[in-house]
Design a protein around this motif. Structure first.
Motif, PDB file in Angstrom:
ATOM      1  N   THR A 188      -2.530   4.883 -10.228  1.00  0.00           N
ATOM      2  CA  THR A 188      -2.116   5.431 -11.507  1.00  0.00           C
ATOM      3  C   THR A 188      -1.985   6.947 -11.358  1.00  0.00           C
ATOM      4  O   THR A 188      -2.447   7.538 -10.368  1.00  0.00           O
ATOM      5  N   ALA A 189      -1.371   7.586 -12.341  1.00  0.00           N
ATOM      6  CA  ALA A 189      -1.215   9.038 -12.298  1.00  0.00           C
ATOM      7  C   ALA A 189      -2.578   9.724 -12.218  1.00  0.00           C
ATOM      8  O   ALA A 189      -2.767  10.682 -11.463  1.00  0.00           O
ATOM      9  N   GLY A 190      -3.541   9.224 -12.989  1.00  0.00           N
ATOM     10  CA  GLY A 190      -4.866   9.833 -12.994  1.00  0.00           C
ATOM     11  C   GLY A 190      -5.596   9.668 -11.675  1.00  0.00           C
ATOM     12  O   GLY A 190      -6.260  10.598 -11.199  1.00  0.00           O
ATOM     13  N   VAL A 191      -5.476   8.488 -11.080  1.00  0.00           N
ATOM     14  CA  VAL A 191      -6.137   8.239  -9.792  1.00  0.00           C
ATOM     15  C   VAL A 191      -5.542   9.128  -8.710  1.00  0.00           C
ATOM     16  O   VAL A 191      -6.270   9.706  -7.886  1.00  0.00           O
ATOM     17  N   LEU A 192      -4.220   9.272  -8.696  1.00  0.00           N
ATOM     18  CA  LEU A 192      -3.569  10.110  -7.692  1.00  0.00           C
ATOM     19  C   LEU A 192      -3.976  11.568  -7.852  1.00  0.00           C
ATOM     20  O   LEU A 192      -4.318  12.250  -6.873  1.00  0.00           O
ATOM     21  N   ARG A 193      -3.968  12.043  -9.063  1.00  0.00           N
ATOM     22  CA  ARG A 193      -4.334  13.439  -9.314  1.00  0.00           C
ATOM     23  C   ARG A 193      -5.790  13.698  -8.906  1.00  0.00           C
ATOM     24  O   ARG A 193      -6.097  14.714  -8.273  1.00  0.00           O
ATOM     25  N   ALA A 194      -6.666  12.760  -9.240  1.00  0.00           N
ATOM     26  CA  ALA A 194      -8.082  12.921  -8.896  1.00  0.00           C
ATOM     27  C   ALA A 194      -8.284  12.873  -7.384  1.00  0.00           C
ATOM     28  O   ALA A 194      -9.117  13.609  -6.836  1.00  0.00           O
TER      29      ALA A 194
ATOM     30  N   SER B  98       0.838  -1.197   0.000  1.00  0.00           N
ATOM     31  CA  SER B  98       0.000   0.000   0.000  1.00  0.00           C
ATOM     32  C   SER B  98       0.874   1.248   0.000  1.00  0.00           C
ATOM     33  O   SER B  98       2.048   1.213   0.389  1.00  0.00           O
ATOM     34  N   MET B  99       0.291   2.361  -0.422  1.00  0.00           N
ATOM     35  CA  MET B  99       1.030   3.614  -0.529  1.00  0.00           C
ATOM     36  C   MET B  99       0.193   4.742   0.054  1.00  0.00           C
ATOM     37  O   MET B  99      -1.025   4.761  -0.108  1.00  0.00           O
ATOM     38  N   ASN B 100       0.851   5.647   0.767  1.00  0.00           N
ATOM     39  CA  ASN B 100       0.151   6.858   1.168  1.00  0.00           C
ATOM     40  C   ASN B 100       0.941   8.073   0.722  1.00  0.00           C
ATOM     41  O   ASN B 100       2.177   8.038   0.643  1.00  0.00           O
ATOM     42  N   VAL B 101       0.226   9.128   0.408  1.00  0.00           N
ATOM     43  CA  VAL B 101       0.827  10.399  -0.021  1.00  0.00           C
ATOM     44  C   VAL B 101       0.260  11.482   0.888  1.00  0.00           C
ATOM     45  O   VAL B 101      -0.965  11.606   1.037  1.00  0.00           O
TER      46      VAL B 101
ATOM     47  N   TRP C 299      -4.468   7.456   1.280  1.00  0.00           N
ATOM     48  CA  TRP C 299      -4.007   6.063   1.331  1.00  0.00           C
ATOM     49  C   TRP C 299      -4.558   5.293   0.140  1.00  0.00           C
ATOM     50  O   TRP C 299      -5.722   5.436  -0.234  1.00  0.00           O
ATOM     51  N   PHE C 300      -3.688   4.475  -0.472  1.00  0.00           N
ATOM     52  CA  PHE C 300      -4.075   3.669  -1.616  1.00  0.00           C
ATOM     53  C   PHE C 300      -3.666   2.222  -1.341  1.00  0.00           C
ATOM     54  O   PHE C 300      -2.526   1.968  -0.943  1.00  0.00           O
TER      55      PHE C 300
ATOM     56  N   ARG D  83       5.084   9.197  -6.756  1.00  0.00           N
ATOM     57  CA  ARG D  83       4.405   7.967  -7.194  1.00  0.00           C
ATOM     58  C   ARG D  83       5.323   7.115  -8.051  1.00  0.00           C
ATOM     59  O   ARG D  83       5.441   5.891  -7.842  1.00  0.00           O
ATOM     60  N   ARG D  84       5.997   7.747  -9.000  1.00  0.00           N
ATOM     61  CA  ARG D  84       6.901   7.005  -9.884  1.00  0.00           C
ATOM     62  C   ARG D  84       8.095   6.447  -9.123  1.00  0.00           C
ATOM     63  O   ARG D  84       8.522   5.308  -9.361  1.00  0.00           O
ATOM     64  N   GLU D  85       8.624   7.231  -8.200  1.00  0.00           N
ATOM     65  CA  GLU D  85       9.780   6.780  -7.414  1.00  0.00           C
ATOM     66  C   GLU D  85       9.422   5.551  -6.586  1.00  0.00           C
ATOM     67  O   GLU D  85      10.161   4.550  -6.577  1.00  0.00           O
ATOM     68  N   LEU D  86       8.306   5.601  -5.877  1.00  0.00           N
ATOM     69  CA  LEU D  86       7.933   4.487  -5.019  1.00  0.00           C
ATOM     70  C   LEU D  86       7.421   3.307  -5.818  1.00  0.00           C
ATOM     71  O   LEU D  86       7.611   2.154  -5.426  1.00  0.00           O
TER      72      LEU D  86
END
Length: 273
Positions: free
Chosen positions: A225-231, A203-206, A219-220, A265-268
């Motif tokens: 994806t880039a679109g999901v994170l941005r949204a 899992s990932m959190n930002v 939390w994801f 997101r890309r780094e992790l």
């Protein structure tokens, strides 16, 4: 700065009724930085003897409110966990001299509730929980992400004391990524974004701070994806929650937040693969 309305300093170890005009005194770096005409008495926490940092049996880390930034930095250098680098990164995000480092406290930074407070960034990103002590003896726990409710606003009742912040072992084991932006080389943070990847379940959190009036932790269950994170950021931060002051316009803060979040997101995601 002299606080010429203060007529008494009381030792916090000696119980006494809370009264109007009282304030807790930790490091004092904020209290003595500007006029405080409403204050009449300071309740000094410096001799409470609280252990600054303690690893608990379950692997979590308890940070006393009176722990200084210098103490936190020194301790983290020997902390053998995945998130250890994040501690120094957030300590270095302070716009502060060595004098401030040795006086400013973790608790004071949280209770000031300023968007650019890097201890807010650190502890909210690592899912920290505040222990609050009321004047009536009642104890309650609040997640850091919920404790700071706006610019200069926090979930703290009159006379209530922030005793400590506890970071769970699971969060300490995460791989982290850090991005910070300021309009000036040595300026206050205008944007600070932290990502954390849980090696146990992927899992990932930002967490977004500095650019927003309150910490925003997303939390994801898996790397988005880039679109999901941005949204998700767009849905979590209302238009009027992008901070606006001399250190950055809301439009710039929003743009840089989205840019850094995607970098993180890309780094992790690369680490997860």
């Amino acid at each position: 700065m002299d606080l010429n309305t203060v007529t008494e300093i009381r030792d916090a170890r000696v119980p006494a009724p809370w009264r109007p005009g009282d304030a807790w005194l930790g490091g004092g770096t904020y209290l003595f930085s500007e006029p405080q005409p409403q204050l009449r008495r300071l309740v000094d926490l410096s001799r409470t003897g609280w252990t600054p940092l303690e690893l608990l049996p379950d692997g979590s880390l308890e940070i006393a409110a009176t722990c200084t930034i210098a103490e936190l930095s020194r301790f983290a250098k020997g902390l053998g966990v995945g998130a250890a680098p994040l501690f120094e990164q957030c300590c270095r995000a302070f716009l502060a001299s060595f004098k401030i480092w040795n006086m400013a406290t973790v608790g004071g930074n949280l209770c000031n509730a300023l968007p650019a407070g890097p201890m807010i960034s650190l502890t909210s990103a690592l899912d920290g929980e505040c222990l609050l002590l009321g004047q009536d003896g009642v104890r309650r726990r609040v997640r850091v992400a919920d404790f700071v409710t706006g610019a200069g606003r926090k979930d703290l009742a009159e006379g209530e004391l922030l005793r400590s912040v506890t970071l769970p072992a699971r969060a300490l084991g995460c791989r982290t990524a850090f991005r910070q932006a300021s309009l000036y080389g040595l300026g206050r943070s205008g944007v600070l974004v932290i990502g954390a990847l849980d090696p146990v379940d992927g899992s990932m959190n930002v967490t977004v701070t500095a650019s927003t009036v309150r910490p925003v932790r997303l939390w994801f269950p898996l790397s988005p994806t880039a679109g999901v994170l941005r949204a998700a950021i767009g849905a979590a931060v209302a238009d009027d929650e992008w901070f606006d002051d001399i250190h950055g316009l809301p439009e710039w803060r929003c743009h840089m937040t989205l840019h850094y979040a995607e970098e993180i997101r890309r780094e992790l995601e690369g680490v997860a693969k």
